[in-house]
Design an enzyme around this catalytic site. Structure first.
Site, short mmCIF file in Angstrom:
data_model
loop_
_atom_site.label_atom_id
_atom_site.label_comp_id
_atom_site.label_asym_id
_atom_site.label_seq_id
_atom_site.Cartn_x
_atom_site.Cartn_y
_atom_site.Cartn_z
N GLU A 70 0.77 -1.05 -0.06
CA GLU A 70 0.06 0.50 0.25
C GLU A 70 0.60 1.55 0.35
O GLU A 70 0.72 1.95 -0.97
CB GLU A 70 -0.96 0.52 0.96
CG GLU A 70 -2.00 -1.11 1.34
CD GLU A 70 -0.95 -1.89 1.57
OE1 GLU A 70 -0.18 -2.23 2.60
OE2 GLU A 70 -1.58 -3.18 1.45
N PHE A 95 -6.11 -0.80 5.36
CA PHE A 95 -4.47 -0.80 4.94
C PHE A 95 -4.79 0.80 3.79
O PHE A 95 -3.21 1.10 4.43
CB PHE A 95 -4.99 -1.87 4.08
CG PHE A 95 -4.77 -3.39 3.87
CD1 PHE A 95 -4.31 -3.48 5.90
CD2 PHE A 95 -5.71 -4.58 3.84
CE1 PHE A 95 -5.44 -5.16 6.41
CE2 PHE A 95 -6.57 -5.38 4.77
CZ PHE A 95 -5.87 -5.32 5.92
N ARG A 178 -19.23 -2.08 -0.46
CA ARG A 178 -19.96 -2.41 -1.79
C ARG A 178 -20.72 -2.93 -1.23
O ARG A 178 -21.33 -4.10 0.00
CB ARG A 178 -18.71 -3.52 -1.92
CG ARG A 178 -19.36 -4.60 -3.36
CD ARG A 178 -18.32 -5.91 -4.30
NE ARG A 178 -18.76 -5.69 -4.80
CZ ARG A 178 -18.00 -6.43 -6.44
NH1 ARG A 178 -16.54 -6.59 -6.30
NH2 ARG A 178 -18.87 -6.62 -7.45
#
Lengths: 327, 286
Positions: A70, A95, A178
């Protein structure tokens, strides 16, 4: 990439089913990218769970999976942005914010580059527990200068998230969820930077909420309505910049405020609203609903929202309390 | 006849039987709600060797040597092994991931077998290095093993841990790399290659062995080599394949990262393992 793998790896992190999931954010990003050649997408391994599989497949020359890295992703995005690209960077909220904070401040925020951070699995909403939960991400990024923070309350606002990210001149954090099941048909709705949306009118009190807590707030308001308490519900999709005018107007018109967020009570939406009220010298019955400054655990989203006191029941209870204090 | 000698005296055949039983436990745990079954199956030989031979008992029902799991999903390996050793009840493990269950898919510290809270990838190697440094300073001769996956090697944090371990010559430290060429979005080699893994660790001051992670003999050899290495840390690069050891489930290979409960035929896999256990036990009685 086989379709079956895509289905499965999406479900891996979202709901553990073997069914296809909707992709309203990812589709909007692809459409935006087709209209604006500066848009590129980066992802740190989690392609289907961050809805970037279609971008990968349809615009492969503008997509890079950088692997599980990341901080590296943000650095790469910085270089790309300095060269005129608009990188949308994808991982989970936990993250992309917490593993790369210094890179975000030095390589996105300070140079005020158009780097768009897109996190999934907001707040408590993951089966994977503490390591994958982001209950402090809003607090952290709210303190970073130049950063804007937007959170949709449902898929009808997902396309608007892409628009807001592009409209903001600088780094943005989108706190995405989502849908775990296909939503009923919906019309995409627009949002504006620095503007909340009044989702329900009411004059007795105001519930200011964001993300997953908006639906819970609306459900709580329905229950309260049956008890004779008429609550306004504000969807504060623009957490930073906050719609301070709407907060103040709600305080003046309804005389009591509670906030509800899928986040710690420390430093998030509730704190932002409290800061606005305190700065204006407004004292009124007030309560923050959120994770009570503690770590959580893994589980299904409804279970966790109930367990950690951020569901409609908890919001309605808090609303009754502030109404009693209001007198 | 066994070619290799184990640390505790247990035979290779016995460890192979244990590994097969761990595989069976893994499938039994995962069949209810799905799980990281392919990883658990592929890591069963490492688990058998580690928990049933290499790590010495502490005389109090636990282990004297230390184990750090760096990623969360390979916890299924530890669950399968510690069910076999009697530290966990299968009935508890079958509640994995259920709302309110204390058995977490990505385990938290405090659960038996887990010293750190893993799941945010690439953080185990540093913690294992710190633990090894502290044990050395405190005069303990306990060894530290840390398991992580090839995908985790993409995190820079892994190499910062390895740099410290190499610089400090932490010879009581053994990294076990599950080199399975698999991460959440596909094959590691295609997404962001981390090869050559062994040469990278050598460059960081490690002695390395590259072995078949499903060969008990190879594993015993590598652990012996690790113990005999007294001037630097050790990294064993274990090549594994998801679902290794269960032929009928190999065809589920592209589905391997998380195996949904409807994705494979669990009964077939368990039947195949049962046949293997029977075969190995027959060999034992000969």
């Amino acid at each position: 990439m086989s379709e079956i793998l895509t289905k499965l790896e999406a479900a891996d992190f979202i709901n553990r089913s073997f069914k296809p999931l909707p992709r309203s954010y990812g589709d909007a990003l692809v459409e935006a990218a087709k209209a604006d050649s500066r848009i590129v997408a980066l992802c740190a391994d989690l392609v289907p769970p961050t809805e970037t599989d279609r971008f990968r497949d349809e615009l492969p020359h503008r997509f890079e999976n950088v692997g599980i890295a990341e901080a590296n992703m943000i650095g790469i995005a910085g270089g790309m942005a300095r060269s005129g690209e608009i990188p949308f960077c994808h991982s989970f909220c936990a993250f992309i914010v917490k593993r790369a904070l210094d890179q975000i401040t030095m390589q996105a925020a300070y140079p005020k580059l158009p780097i768009k951070l897109v996190g999934f699995l907001p707040g408590v909403a993951t089966i994977l527990g503490v390591s994958h939960q982001a209950i402090e991400d809003v607090a952290i990024l709210r303190a970073v200068p130049e950063m804007a923070i937007f959170e949709p309350s449902g898929p009808e606002y997902h396309a608007a998230m892409v628009r807001l990210a592009l409209d903001w001149d600088g780094p943005v954090y989108l706190r995405m969820k989502r849908p775990e099941t296909p939503p009923p048909p919906f019309e995409p709705r627009t949002l504006s930077i620095g503007k909340g949306v009044i989702r329900r009118e009411g004059g007795d009190m105001t519930i200011i909420s964001a993300g997953l807590c908006v639906a819970e707030s609306l459900a709580a308001a329905t229950t309260l309505g049956e008890e004779g308490i008429d609550a306004r519900v504000v969807d504060m999709a623009s957490i930073k910049p906050l719609d301070a005018a709407l907060v103040l107007e709600s305080a003046a018109s309804s005389g009591a405020i509670i906030t509800a967020e899928n986040h710690s009570i420390v430093g998030g939406l509730g704190s932002a609203v409290a800061e606005v009220l305190a700065d204006e010298g407004i004292g009124l019955p007030f309560k923050r609903i959120g994770v009570q400054d503690r770590f959580c655990e893994g589980g299904t989203t409804p279970y966790l929202m109930n367990q950690f006191g951020i569901d409609a029941t908890a919001i309605a209870d808090a609303a009754r309390q502030v109404m009693r204090r209001k007198g | 006849m066994n070619r290799k000698r184990s640390r505790s005296g247990v035979s290779i055949l016995e460890l192979e039987i244990v590994a097969a039983k761990i595989r069976r436990n893994v499938l039994e745990i995962c069949r209810g709600q799905g799980g990281y079954a392919a990883q658990g199956v592929a890591l069963a030989d490492i688990a058998a060797t580690l928990y049933f031979d290499e790590m010495r008992p502490d005389g109090k029902g636990w282990f004297f040597d230390r184990f750090i799991l760096s990623n969360g999903h390979d916890a299924i390996m530890t669950y399968g092994a510690l069910a076999e050793s009697g530290h966990y009840e299968m009935e508890d493990l079958k509640t994995i991931n259920a709302d309110g269950s204390w058995v977490d898919q990505s385990p938290i510290e405090g659960q038996p077998g887990f010293e750190i809270t893993a799941g945010s990838l690439g953080q185990g190697p540093s913690q294992a290095a710190g633990l090894a440094w502290a044990l050395r300073r405190q005069g303990s001769n306990a060894r530290v093993h840390c398991l992580f996956s090839d995908g985790e090697l993409q995190e820079g944090n892994v190499w910062e841990g390895a740099m410290f371990a190499g610089h400090q010559r932490l010879s009581n430290l053994c990294y076990i790399v599950d080199n399975n060429d698999m991460q959440a979005s596909g094959h590691t080699r295609k997404i962001m290659s981390v090869e050559p893994v062994d040469e990278k660790f050598e460059a960081f001051g490690f002695k390395t062995r590259r072995i078949q992670g499903t060969s008990v003999a190879d594993l015993l050899d590598a652990f012996e080599d690790a113990r005999a290495t007294t001037d630097k840390p050790f990294a064993m690069i274990c090549d594994t394949k998801p679902w290794d050891g269960i032929d009928c489930l190999q065809k589920a290979q592209p589905l391997a990262h998380f195996t949904a409960k409807d994705a494979v035929k669990w009964d077939e896999g368990i039947a195949e393992i049962d046949a293997e256990i029977e075969r190995l036990e027959a060999e034992r009685t000969q």
